[in-house]
Motif scaffolding. Structure first.
Motif, mmCIF file in Angstrom:
data_model
loop_
_atom_site.group_PDB
_atom_site.id
_atom_site.type_symbol
_atom_site.label_atom_id
_atom_site.label_comp_id
_atom_site.label_asym_id
_atom_site.label_seq_id
_atom_site.Cartn_x
_atom_site.Cartn_y
_atom_site.Cartn_z
ATOM 1 N N ASP A 74 0.823 -1.206 0.000
ATOM 2 C CA ASP A 74 0.000 0.000 0.000
ATOM 3 C C ASP A 74 0.859 1.258 0.000
ATOM 4 O O ASP A 74 0.551 2.234 -0.693
ATOM 5 N N ALA A 75 1.949 1.238 0.755
ATOM 6 C CA ALA A 75 2.851 2.398 0.763
ATOM 7 C C ALA A 75 3.467 2.616 -0.608
ATOM 8 O O ALA A 75 3.609 3.762 -1.070
ATOM 9 N N ALA A 76 3.815 1.520 -1.286
ATOM 10 C CA ALA A 76 4.378 1.643 -2.632
ATOM 11 C C ALA A 76 3.340 2.196 -3.607
ATOM 12 O O ALA A 76 3.663 3.003 -4.487
ATOM 13 N N VAL A 77 2.083 1.765 -3.460
ATOM 14 C CA VAL A 77 1.013 2.296 -4.303
ATOM 15 C C VAL A 77 0.851 3.788 -4.068
ATOM 16 O O VAL A 77 0.707 4.571 -5.020
ATOM 17 N N ALA A 78 0.879 4.191 -2.803
ATOM 18 C CA ALA A 78 0.735 5.607 -2.484
ATOM 19 C C ALA A 78 1.877 6.419 -3.064
ATOM 20 O O ALA A 78 1.671 7.508 -3.622
ATOM 21 N N ASP A 79 3.108 5.901 -2.959
ATOM 22 C CA ASP A 79 4.272 6.612 -3.492
ATOM 23 C C ASP A 79 4.207 6.721 -5.012
ATOM 24 O O ASP A 79 4.513 7.763 -5.579
ATOM 25 N N ALA A 80 3.793 5.636 -5.665
ATOM 26 C CA ALA A 80 3.747 5.639 -7.127
ATOM 27 C C ALA A 80 2.736 6.636 -7.656
ATOM 28 O O ALA A 80 2.916 7.209 -8.729
ATOM 29 N N GLY A 81 1.660 6.862 -6.896
ATOM 30 C CA GLY A 81 0.627 7.773 -7.361
ATOM 31 C C GLY A 81 0.707 9.159 -6.792
ATOM 32 O O GLY A 81 -0.172 9.987 -7.040
ATOM 33 N N SER A 82 1.768 9.447 -6.036
ATOM 34 C CA SER A 82 1.837 10.735 -5.337
ATOM 35 C C SER A 82 1.925 11.917 -6.277
ATOM 36 O O SER A 82 1.497 13.016 -5.954
ATOM 37 N N GLY A 83 2.429 11.694 -7.497
ATOM 38 C CA GLY A 83 2.540 12.812 -8.424
ATOM 39 C C GLY A 83 1.463 12.830 -9.469
ATOM 40 O O GLY A 83 1.515 13.610 -10.409
#
Length: 367
Positions: A74-83
């Protein structure tokens, strides 16, 4: 600088009018599961899922090690979509790398769920893709297609995690229910009636094929070992954000390990069923407005294959995806009879299952 894409207007169905404080906005379910959705203000919702009288037992949380892995995904998903731009369409521009956030369930308080226990999820919306996709509302459809692309990306990230935890792999709940039904070990009235009907409609050859596929799905995968699986991904577990940012995927109750084809096929089987039901005039799908189910499936596959805008090929999918999709069709048919009730349309669903089995599941991949 180009204007930032705007989030789509929010369909009325996902925005309670005049709601203040905490209020129940939706309640529904079956003899297997009851769901209550509450609005808490500021676009905050909770989904409470409580076992019904026909549920095999209380929901269980993932093991601690699997829970850690899920939070990392979930953290990786959040990071990937942060921009990502919140209003970008699936497969275009800045939103192309965004996935669905994993909404991990929490044990519900006894005052909320009663003696049988339950799981509560915190999500940004009140309505799942299961209701929005066939609604006939253009904005709801676009939100749903984008959410399915998000789901594809997140499932792929889950499947990049090998099941290397100390605890054994839990059984797959859906396949387990199917095997119990096939064997006659779940002798409820309507389920037994459907079993006799399906056995007759399928014939010995296809009934054996269904049995063999279900047995194989519960066995440890041979190539590369088991990976982390959601266990039951579906449009009903996928909640778009009305604001147009990350969708949420309710996750936890059925997490397991196994072949990635099981997760991907589970969603494709559902979409294949909806498309086929609409074409044959079956159920709600057959009575509702026209829906472009192929575009929805292609969005899911493009997200999973990490090929935005490119056509998905069968060869690129995990081996066994068509079989898993066919099993999902059988499980849903069995669950409806056992947990909702008898409907004469089940006869035609049994014929659909027979056709899909006879074609080795190939129709579930034709999008």
């Amino acid at each position: 600088m180009a204007d930032r894409p705007q989030a789509p207007a929010v369909p009325a169905a996902v925005r309670p009018a005049g709601a203040a404080g905490s209020v129940t906005v939706r309640e529904y379910g079956t003899r297997y599961l009851r769901i209550s959705v509450r609005y808490h203000g500021d676009a905050r919702f909770s989904w409470l899922r409580v076992p019904g009288p026909a549920h095999e037992g209380p929901q269980t949380a993932p093991s601690p090690a699997a829970g850690v892995a899920l939070r990392r995904v979930d953290a990786a998903v959040a990071d990937a979509g942060s921009g990502a731009g919140s209003g970008a369409d699936a497969g275009s521009g800045a939103g192309a790398e965004r996935g669905a956030r994993l909404a991990l369930g929490e044990r519900a308080a006894a005052s909320e769920s009663g003696e049988r226990g339950g799981v509560v999820y915190r999500v940004p919306g009140a309505v799942s893709v299961a209701r929005l996709l066939p609604s006939g509302d253009d904005t709801a459809y676009r939100l749903s297609v984008r959410a399915l692309a998000d789901l594809g990306r997140t499932l792929r990230q889950l499947h990049d995690v090998p099941w290397e935890f100390a605890e054994p792999v839990p059984p797959h709940h859906g396949v387990g229910r199917l095997l119990a039904w096939i064997s006659g070990a779940a002798p409820d009235g309507n389920g037994a009636r459907l079993r006799a009907l399906a056995h007759d409609r399928l014939g010995a050859r296809l009934w054996t094929r269904l049995t063999d596929w279900a047995v194989a799905a519960q066995e440890p995968p041979g190539r590369g070992g088991a990976v982390l699986l959601h266990g039951a991904p579906s449009t009903g577990w996928l909640v778009p954000s009305p604001a147009g940012d990350h969708s949420a995927l309710l996750t936890g109750e059925e997490v397991t390990g196994g072949d990635p084809a099981l997760d991907l096929g589970w969603v494709l089987g559902e979409l294949h069923e909806l498309r086929s039901a609409a074409a044959r005039g079956l159920g709600a799908a057959g009575q509702g407005p026209p829906v472009d189910y192929p575009a929805a499936a292609r969005a899911l596959l493009a997200g999973y294959l990490r090929k935005e805008g490119a056509a998905a090929t069968v060869e690129a999918l995990p081996p066994g995806t068509a079989r898993a999709a066919t099993l999902r069709l059988a499980v849903h048919m069995r669950d409806f009879a056992s947990f909702v009730g008898w409907h004469e349309d089940l006869r035609r669903y049994a014929d659909l299952l027979a056709e899909t089995l006879d074609a080795d599941g190939a129709p579930t991949l034709r999008w």
